[in-house]
Enzyme design. Structure first.
Site, PDB file in Angstrom:
ATOM      1  CG  ASP A  28      -2.030   0.989   1.152  1.00  0.00           C
ATOM      2  OD1 ASP A  28      -3.185   0.567   1.219  1.00  0.00           O
ATOM      3  OD2 ASP A  28      -1.754   2.210   1.034  1.00  0.00           O
ATOM      4  CB  ILE A  29       1.081   4.120  -2.336  1.00  0.00           C
ATOM      5  CG1 ILE A  29       2.277   4.891  -2.860  1.00  0.00           C
ATOM      6  CG2 ILE A  29      -0.152   4.987  -2.201  1.00  0.00           C
ATOM      7  CD1 ILE A  29       3.416   4.051  -3.313  1.00  0.00           C
ATOM      8  CD  GLU A  88      -7.980   5.964  -1.361  1.00  0.00           C
ATOM      9  OE1 GLU A  88      -7.009   6.099  -2.103  1.00  0.00           O
ATOM     10  OE2 GLU A  88      -7.886   5.837  -0.114  1.00  0.00           O
ATOM     11  CG  HIS A  93      -8.367  -3.174  -2.359  1.00  0.00           C
ATOM     12  ND1 HIS A  93      -9.276  -2.480  -3.136  1.00  0.00           N
ATOM     13  CD2 HIS A  93      -8.204  -2.437  -1.231  1.00  0.00           C
ATOM     14  CE1 HIS A  93      -9.621  -1.363  -2.512  1.00  0.00           C
ATOM     15  NE2 HIS A  93      -9.006  -1.320  -1.337  1.00  0.00           N
ATOM     16  CG  HIS A  95      -6.488  -2.850   3.280  1.00  0.00           C
ATOM     17  ND1 HIS A  95      -5.725  -1.727   3.049  1.00  0.00           N
ATOM     18  CD2 HIS A  95      -7.703  -2.589   2.714  1.00  0.00           C
ATOM     19  CE1 HIS A  95      -6.436  -0.823   2.394  1.00  0.00           C
ATOM     20  NE2 HIS A  95      -7.647  -1.313   2.178  1.00  0.00           N
TER      21      HIS A  95
HETATM   22  P1  5GP Z   1      -9.843   1.412   0.251  1.00  0.00           P
HETATM   23  O1  5GP Z   1     -10.387   1.403  -1.163  1.00  0.00           O
HETATM   24  O2  5GP Z   1      -9.593  -0.002   0.749  1.00  0.00           O
HETATM   25  O3  5GP Z   1     -10.702   2.193   1.193  1.00  0.00           O
HETATM   26  O4  5GP Z   1      -8.439   2.151   0.219  1.00  0.00           O
HETATM   27  C1  5GP Z   1      -7.567   2.017  -0.878  1.00  0.00           C
HETATM   28  C2  5GP Z   1      -6.143   1.783  -0.415  1.00  0.00           C
HETATM   29  O5  5GP Z   1      -5.320   1.724  -1.578  1.00  0.00           O
HETATM   30  C3  5GP Z   1      -5.576   2.881   0.490  1.00  0.00           C
HETATM   31  O6  5GP Z   1      -4.991   2.262   1.637  1.00  0.00           O
HETATM   32  C4  5GP Z   1      -4.536   3.574  -0.393  1.00  0.00           C
HETATM   33  O7  5GP Z   1      -3.402   4.010   0.342  1.00  0.00           O
HETATM   34  C5  5GP Z   1      -4.164   2.515  -1.403  1.00  0.00           C
HETATM   35  N1  5GP Z   1      -3.836   3.052  -2.717  1.00  0.00           N
HETATM   36  C6  5GP Z   1      -4.594   3.932  -3.441  1.00  0.00           C
HETATM   37  N2  5GP Z   1      -4.015   4.172  -4.632  1.00  0.00           N
HETATM   38  C7  5GP Z   1      -2.878   3.438  -4.674  1.00  0.00           C
HETATM   39  C8  5GP Z   1      -1.849   3.284  -5.664  1.00  0.00           C
HETATM   40  O8  5GP Z   1      -1.853   3.873  -6.740  1.00  0.00           O
HETATM   41  N3  5GP Z   1      -0.833   2.434  -5.351  1.00  0.00           N
HETATM   42  C9  5GP Z   1      -0.776   1.755  -4.167  1.00  0.00           C
HETATM   43  N4  5GP Z   1       0.279   0.933  -3.954  1.00  0.00           N
HETATM   44  N5  5GP Z   1      -1.733   1.883  -3.210  1.00  0.00           N
HETATM   45  C10 5GP Z   1      -2.773   2.722  -3.461  1.00  0.00           C
END
Ligand code: 5GP
Length: 134
Positions: A28-29, A88, A93, A95
């Site tokens: 995760d970035i 987001e 995905h 975690h």
């Molecule tokens: P969620 O959709 O589970 O609420 O959050 C998305 C997760 O993906 C976040 O923890 C965010 O830091 C990570 N994320 C979003 N865009 C990118 C990306 O382009 N690259 C990576 N490696 N992680 C990402």
């Protein structure tokens, strides 16, 4: 194509942790802890994990379990925690977060830890090396 499909296809760079024909894992970035990993199916019809077809759903969790073992071997932690949010990025995905305390799985954590590109690359390489031993 989602941003995560592009990452799995290598069109957007990522810190790769593990991969198989159908699944991909990368750091995760914006991590909650060192080794915070995202596990994805390469191709998804639906961004909601509970709408996946059975084969993709079962395969994703099996792959995530292997990745979690590699994380546990590479990163000092008590447990590897699991979360599915998808608030987001509209691509299913999981975690996987190395935990010292339950607070390490708090997505509202502020500030989040920050790592240099070199640290991220070293962390990913350490997990990948453990994954390849499984
Ligand atoms: P969620 O959709 O589970 O609420 O959050 C998305 C997760 O993906 C976040 O923890 C965010 O830091 C990570 N994320 C979003 N865009 C990118 C990306 O382009 N690259 C990576 N490696 N992680 C990402």
């Amino acid at each position: 194509m989602t941003i995560f499909s592009k990452i799995a296809a290598g069109e957007i760079p990522s810190y790769k942790v593990a991969e198989s024909e159908d699944f991909y894992a990368f750091l995760d970035i914006n991590p909650l802890a060192a080794g915070h990993t995202l596990v994805i199916p390469r191709h998804v019809e639906d961004d909601y994990i509970f709408n996946l077809d059975h084969e993709t759903y079962a395969g994703l969790w099996e792959f995530a379990g292997k990745v979690a073992k590699a994380i546990k071997a590479a990163i000092p932690c008590k447990r590897v925690g699991v979360a599915v949010l998808g608030m987001e990025v509209p691509h299913t995905h999981i975690h996987l977060v190395p935990l010292q305390t339950e607070g390490d799985l708090d997505f509202r954590k502020s500030p989040k830890p920050s790592f240099t590109p070199e640290q991220m690359a070293a962390t990913a390489a350490a997990i990948l090396s453990e994954y390849e031993k499984l």
